[in-house]
Scaffold this motif. Structure first.
Motif, PDB file in Angstrom:
ATOM      1  N   ARG A 183       0.849  -1.187   0.000  1.00  4.02           N
ATOM      2  CA  ARG A 183       0.000   0.000   0.000  1.00  4.02           C
ATOM      3  C   ARG A 183       0.889   1.244   0.000  1.00  4.02           C
ATOM      4  N   PHE A 184       0.455   2.268  -0.726  1.00  8.96           N
ATOM      5  CA  PHE A 184       1.185   3.531  -0.764  1.00  8.96           C
ATOM      6  C   PHE A 184       0.318   4.611  -0.124  1.00  8.96           C
ATOM      7  N   VAL A 185       0.907   5.371   0.800  1.00  5.78           N
ATOM      8  CA  VAL A 185       0.161   6.411   1.490  1.00  5.78           C
ATOM      9  C   VAL A 185       0.923   7.725   1.413  1.00  5.78           C
ATOM     10  N   ARG A 186       0.173   8.820   1.439  1.00  6.32           N
ATOM     11  CA  ARG A 186       0.743  10.174   1.351  1.00  6.32           C
ATOM     12  C   ARG A 186       0.213  11.007   2.498  1.00  6.32           C
ATOM     13  N   ARG A 187       1.091  11.718   3.163  1.00  5.88           N
ATOM     14  CA  ARG A 187       0.708  12.531   4.309  1.00  5.88           C
ATOM     15  C   ARG A 187       0.256  13.911   3.839  1.00  5.88           C
ATOM     16  N   GLY A 188      -0.918  14.314   4.289  1.00  8.84           N
ATOM     17  CA  GLY A 188      -1.444  15.617   3.903  1.00  8.84           C
ATOM     18  C   GLY A 188      -2.341  16.197   4.970  1.00  8.84           C
ATOM     19  N   ARG A 189      -2.605  17.482   4.860  1.00 14.40           N
ATOM     20  CA  ARG A 189      -3.438  18.177   5.851  1.00 14.40           C
ATOM     21  C   ARG A 189      -4.546  18.957   5.140  1.00 14.40           C
ATOM     22  N   PHE A 190      -5.783  18.683   5.545  1.00 18.15           N
ATOM     23  CA  PHE A 190      -6.927  19.479   5.125  1.00 18.15           C
ATOM     24  C   PHE A 190      -7.236  20.472   6.240  1.00 18.15           C
ATOM     25  N   SER A 191      -7.399  21.740   5.885  1.00 16.38           N
ATOM     26  CA  SER A 191      -7.645  22.729   6.931  1.00 16.38           C
ATOM     27  C   SER A 191      -8.430  23.908   6.373  1.00 16.38           C
ATOM     28  N   LEU A 192      -9.139  24.569   7.268  1.00 19.26           N
ATOM     29  CA  LEU A 192      -9.841  25.801   6.936  1.00 19.26           C
ATOM     30  C   LEU A 192      -8.857  26.957   7.115  1.00 19.26           C
ATOM     31  N   TYR A 193      -8.795  27.854   6.161  1.00 21.92           N
ATOM     32  CA  TYR A 193      -7.869  28.986   6.268  1.00 21.92           C
ATOM     33  C   TYR A 193      -8.527  30.249   5.711  1.00 21.92           C
ATOM     34  N   ARG A 194      -8.023  31.378   6.149  1.00 19.10           N
ATOM     35  CA  ARG A 194      -8.541  32.661   5.710  1.00 19.10           C
ATOM     36  C   ARG A 194      -7.629  33.232   4.647  1.00 19.10           C
ATOM     37  N   SER A 195      -8.186  33.468   3.474  1.00 17.05           N
ATOM     38  CA  SER A 195      -7.400  33.933   2.341  1.00 17.05           C
ATOM     39  C   SER A 195      -7.203  35.442   2.394  1.00 17.05           C
ATOM     40  N   SER A 196      -6.459  35.953   1.408  1.00 13.66           N
ATOM     41  CA  SER A 196      -6.191  37.387   1.352  1.00 13.66           C
ATOM     42  C   SER A 196      -7.451  38.210   1.096  1.00 13.66           C
ATOM     43  N   ASP A 197      -8.505  37.572   0.559  1.00 12.91           N
ATOM     44  CA  ASP A 197      -9.766  38.286   0.358  1.00 12.91           C
ATOM     45  C   ASP A 197     -10.644  38.269   1.603  1.00 12.91           C
ATOM     46  N   ARG A 198     -10.066  37.756   2.740  1.00 13.03           N
ATOM     47  CA  ARG A 198     -10.730  37.704   4.030  1.00 13.03           C
ATOM     48  C   ARG A 198     -11.901  36.722   4.050  1.00 13.03           C
ATOM     49  N   GLN A 199     -11.890  35.794   3.109  1.00 13.79           N
ATOM     50  CA  GLN A 199     -12.893  34.741   3.070  1.00 13.79           C
ATOM     51  C   GLN A 199     -12.275  33.426   3.553  1.00 13.79           C
ATOM     52  N   TRP A 200     -13.128  32.507   4.015  1.00 11.84           N
ATOM     53  CA  TRP A 200     -12.673  31.226   4.555  1.00 11.84           C
ATOM     54  C   TRP A 200     -12.778  30.140   3.490  1.00 11.84           C
ATOM     55  N   TYR A 201     -11.695  29.388   3.299  1.00 16.09           N
ATOM     56  CA  TYR A 201     -11.645  28.327   2.292  1.00 16.09           C
ATOM     57  C   TYR A 201     -11.122  27.035   2.927  1.00 16.09           C
ATOM     58  N   LEU A 202     -11.503  25.903   2.312  1.00 17.73           N
ATOM     59  CA  LEU A 202     -10.911  24.621   2.671  1.00 17.73           C
ATOM     60  C   LEU A 202      -9.717  24.395   1.763  1.00 17.73           C
ATOM     61  N   GLY A 203      -8.552  24.111   2.361  1.00 14.51           N
ATOM     62  CA  GLY A 203      -7.341  23.919   1.579  1.00 14.51           C
ATOM     63  C   GLY A 203      -6.642  22.627   1.919  1.00 14.51           C
ATOM     64  N   TYR A 204      -5.687  22.260   1.070  1.00 16.59           N
ATOM     65  CA  TYR A 204      -4.907  21.033   1.258  1.00 16.59           C
ATOM     66  C   TYR A 204      -3.430  21.362   1.162  1.00 16.59           C
ATOM     67  N   ARG A 205      -2.648  20.760   2.057  1.00 14.29           N
ATOM     68  CA  ARG A 205      -1.196  20.896   2.014  1.00 14.29           C
ATOM     69  C   ARG A 205      -0.563  19.523   2.130  1.00 14.29           C
ATOM     70  N   ARG A 206       0.392  19.243   1.269  1.00 11.30           N
ATOM     71  CA  ARG A 206       1.147  17.993   1.381  1.00 11.30           C
ATOM     72  C   ARG A 206       2.235  18.167   2.421  1.00 11.30           C
ATOM     73  N   CYS A 207       2.393  17.162   3.279  1.00 12.65           N
ATOM     74  CA  CYS A 207       3.346  17.253   4.386  1.00 12.65           C
ATOM     75  C   CYS A 207       4.452  16.219   4.233  1.00 12.65           C
ATOM     76  N   ASN A 208       5.534  16.411   5.005  1.00 15.32           N
ATOM     77  CA  ASN A 208       6.635  15.468   4.977  1.00 15.32           C
ATOM     78  C   ASN A 208       6.168  14.103   5.480  1.00 15.32           C
ATOM     79  N   ALA A 209       6.760  13.050   4.949  1.00 12.48           N
ATOM     80  CA  ALA A 209       6.270  11.701   5.216  1.00 12.48           C
ATOM     81  C   ALA A 209       6.431  11.293   6.674  1.00 12.48           C
TER      82      ALA A 209
END
Length: 295
Positions: A183-209
């Motif tokens: 099996r192959f797995v990838r470490r990542g983070r889903f999080s709510l963040y506030r963008s430069s337009d001051r709106q809230w978005y769901l984003g994804y970031r890939r993290c170190n294994a």
């Protein structure tokens, strides 16, 4: 002439009013569809990754606005070994071959989980060392490359064909036999963040294994959502972690107790729309419960 002009004016006003109402209707429908599609896209992505995770070894962050985990990106089987830390895997496609599925190809930032049957040695015989039990051994990937078409994966050289060469950064603790699942797995983070337009978005970031969490640049998935609140009935986005009895669970140290994760999302239209005599946002909301499969 005056009558004709008056009639034409009335007809034109009626047509213009109808066109304006149609434009407003389609604009409102477009905003509503955008909100619904965004909410459901986010739910679909999160449900797929969470359902295939394991509470025992993949939940690395459990917060109301963020979750970090190892998500499955593919599976395969070992055809043969070419070195103590290198293995040939079955091809991804081919007639009658369903042994390898790689929606995303692994790379050096991912983890390979090899199924080690401790009762059987590399030749398929009962292990004389007397070890018992089977485990998924976690190994960091050193290289993953396509293999030129060649011999078949089975012992008699028939299909399915060999397709990839997996090289690990270190030797497995126990022999890896032919036919062992990977099996192959990838470490990542889903999080709510506030963008430069001051709106809230769901984003994804890939993290170190492995090791302490270090993540890359966040990439937006969907939004904007309503502003975050600790109140589930008002918040734009929230994760909740529950055990088998439906009780709340908090802290990574308690991740083994997590049986399901509830996700709540509320999204407004990008622009206020006129409804009746006033303008207000229109949108959509959704709540879903995702049971963790690998407990």
């Amino acid at each position: 002439m005056a009558v004709v002009i008056a009639l034409l004016g009335l007809v034109g006003a009626a047509v213009g009013s109808a066109v304006l109402h149609q434009q407003r209707f389609y604009a409102d429908a477009s905003e509503l569809l955008y909100a619904r599609e965004s909410v459901r896209d986010a739910m679909g992505v999160l449900s797929t990754d969470i359902r295939g995770s394991s509470s025992g070894d993949t939940l690395r962050l459990m917060a109301d606005t963020a979750i970090e985990l190892f998500a499955s990106i593919g599976t395969s089987v070992v055809c043969r070994s070419v070195a103590s830390n290198a293995f040939v895997l079955a091809a991804e496609s081919g007639e009658g071959n369903t042994l390898t599925s790689l929606p995303m190809h692994p790379d050096t930032g991912d983890i390979a989980l090899l199924y080690i049957d401790s009762d059987v040695d590399v030749d398929g015989d009962v292990d004389s060392a007397g070890r018992s039990g089977s485990v998924w051994e976690r190994q960091r990937i050193a290289a993953f490359a396509a293999k030129p078409a060649g011999s078949g994966c089975l012992l008699d050289g028939t299909a399915p064909a060999e397709g990839f060469v997996l090289t690990l950064q270190s030797n497995p603790a126990h022999p890896v036999r032919r036919g062992a699942p990977v099996r192959f797995v990838r470490r990542g983070r889903f999080s709510l963040y506030r963008s430069s337009d001051r709106q809230w978005y769901l984003g994804y970031r890939r993290c170190n294994a492995l090791g302490p969490s270090s993540c890359g640049t966040i990439q937006p998935i969907s939004g904007p959502y309503r502003s975050h609140s600790a109140d589930r009935e008002k918040t734009g986005f929230m994760f909740e972690y529950l055990n088998a009895r439906g009780e709340g669970v908090s802290g990574v140290d308690s991740s083994l107790a997590v049986a399901r994760i509830d996700i709540t999302a509320r999204m407004d239209s990008r622009e206020a729309r006129r409804i009746g005599k006033r303008e207000r946002s229109i949108g959509d909301s959704a709540t879903t419960s995702v049971a963790i499969r690998n407990r």
